[in-house]
Scaffold this motif. Structure first.
Motif, PDB file in Angstrom:
ATOM      1  N   GLY A   3       0.841  -1.184   0.000  1.00 57.15           N
ATOM      2  CA  GLY A   3       0.000   0.000   0.000  1.00 57.15           C
ATOM      3  C   GLY A   3       0.878   1.236   0.000  1.00 57.15           C
ATOM      4  O   GLY A   3       0.625   2.156   0.748  1.00 57.15           O
ATOM      5  N   ARG A   5       2.199   4.615  -0.896  1.00 58.24           N
ATOM      6  CA  ARG A   5       1.767   5.872  -1.517  1.00 58.24           C
ATOM      7  C   ARG A   5       3.011   6.672  -1.876  1.00 58.24           C
ATOM      8  O   ARG A   5       3.834   6.971  -1.020  1.00 58.24           O
ATOM      9  CB  ARG A   5       0.908   6.643  -0.520  1.00 58.24           C
ATOM     10  N   SER A   7       5.126  10.035  -3.384  1.00 60.60           N
ATOM     11  CA  SER A   7       5.050  11.486  -3.276  1.00 60.60           C
ATOM     12  C   SER A   7       4.409  12.057  -4.533  1.00 60.60           C
ATOM     13  O   SER A   7       4.571  11.521  -5.626  1.00 60.60           O
ATOM     14  CB  SER A   7       6.464  12.047  -3.110  1.00 60.60           C
ATOM     15  N   ARG A   8       3.694  13.149  -4.392  1.00 63.19           N
ATOM     16  CA  ARG A   8       3.090  13.799  -5.560  1.00 63.19           C
ATOM     17  C   ARG A   8       4.142  14.376  -6.497  1.00 63.19           C
ATOM     18  O   ARG A   8       3.855  14.640  -7.656  1.00 63.19           O
ATOM     19  CB  ARG A   8       2.157  14.909  -5.124  1.00 63.19           C
ATOM     20  N   LEU A  38       0.918  -0.932  -5.714  1.00 62.25           N
ATOM     21  CA  LEU A  38       1.542   0.337  -6.080  1.00 62.25           C
ATOM     22  C   LEU A  38       0.649   1.120  -7.033  1.00 62.25           C
ATOM     23  O   LEU A  38       0.443   2.319  -6.863  1.00 62.25           O
ATOM     24  CB  LEU A  38       2.906   0.051  -6.718  1.00 62.25           C
ATOM     25  N   THR A  40      -2.627   0.660  -7.417  1.00 59.85           N
ATOM     26  CA  THR A  40      -3.883   0.961  -6.742  1.00 59.85           C
ATOM     27  C   THR A  40      -3.754   2.234  -5.907  1.00 59.85           C
ATOM     28  O   THR A  40      -4.656   3.073  -5.897  1.00 59.85           O
ATOM     29  CB  THR A  40      -4.302  -0.219  -5.833  1.00 59.85           C
ATOM     30  N   GLU A  41      -2.636   2.384  -5.216  1.00 59.99           N
ATOM     31  CA  GLU A  41      -2.409   3.559  -4.373  1.00 59.99           C
ATOM     32  C   GLU A  41      -2.022   4.805  -5.171  1.00 59.99           C
ATOM     33  O   GLU A  41      -2.160   5.917  -4.679  1.00 59.99           O
ATOM     34  CB  GLU A  41      -1.310   3.279  -3.343  1.00 59.99           C
ATOM     35  N   ASN A  42      -1.511   4.626  -6.388  1.00 56.23           N
ATOM     36  CA  ASN A  42      -1.020   5.740  -7.200  1.00 56.23           C
ATOM     37  C   ASN A  42      -1.569   5.635  -8.629  1.00 56.23           C
ATOM     38  O   ASN A  42      -0.817   5.441  -9.584  1.00 56.23           O
ATOM     39  CB  ASN A  42       0.513   5.713  -7.245  1.00 56.23           C
ATOM     40  N   THR A  45       0.015   7.984 -11.411  1.00 54.64           N
ATOM     41  CA  THR A  45       1.462   7.940 -11.632  1.00 54.64           C
ATOM     42  C   THR A  45       1.794   6.761 -12.524  1.00 54.64           C
ATOM     43  O   THR A  45       1.508   5.620 -12.178  1.00 54.64           O
ATOM     44  CB  THR A  45       2.216   7.801 -10.298  1.00 54.64           C
ATOM     45  N   LYS A  86      10.921   3.507  -0.745  1.00 54.92           N
ATOM     46  CA  LYS A  86      10.477   4.398   0.328  1.00 54.92           C
ATOM     47  C   LYS A  86      11.423   5.576   0.493  1.00 54.92           C
ATOM     48  O   LYS A  86      10.995   6.690   0.788  1.00 54.92           O
ATOM     49  CB  LYS A  86      10.339   3.637   1.636  1.00 54.92           C
ATOM     50  N   ARG A  89      10.648   7.953  -2.208  1.00 54.49           N
ATOM     51  CA  ARG A  89       9.365   8.604  -1.927  1.00 54.49           C
ATOM     52  C   ARG A  89       9.559   9.850  -1.082  1.00 54.49           C
ATOM     53  O   ARG A  89       8.856  10.847  -1.247  1.00 54.49           O
ATOM     54  CB  ARG A  89       8.457   7.616  -1.209  1.00 54.49           C
TER      55      ARG A  89
END
Length: 99
Positions: A3, A5, A7-8, A38, A40-42, A45, A86, A89
């Motif tokens: 899960g 997420r 960075s924008r 990955l 699903t959460e983003n 991207t 991570k 991220r």
């Protein structure tokens, strides 16, 4: 499933790997286990998987204004790749609002 997420500030994530080499085994396993979570959460991207014979496994993250980061994934396990992702991220690109 992961899960994770992102960075924008990350505009694109690319994973390059070899289909058969032992050095890419961890990258192949990472994709099998974590790609769906990955994405699903983003959902906005792009996460690109590029397979090529005899290529060194790497992870590329593209940020705003064409900035890129490359991480070597040679002989890493799935958990080590997740740790590297991570750390990317948390990467922040300082940009000016004025050109």
């Amino acid at each position: 499933m992961s899960g994770l997420r992102l960075s924008r500030s990350i505009r694109e994530l690319r994973i390059l790997l070899c289909q058969r080499s032992a050095a890419s085994a961890g990258a192949r396993e990472f994709i099998t286990e974590h790609y769906l979570g990955l994405k699903t959460e983003n959902p906005n991207t792009p996460v690109l998987i590029r397979e090529c014979s005899e290529v060194k496994p790497t992870l590329h993250a593209r940020f705003a204004f064409g900035k890129e980061t490359e991480v070597d994934l040679t002989n890493l396990t799935t958990s080590e790749i997740l740790t590297k992702l991570k750390s990317i991220r948390r990467h922040r690109i300082k940009t000016s609002r004025y050109f």
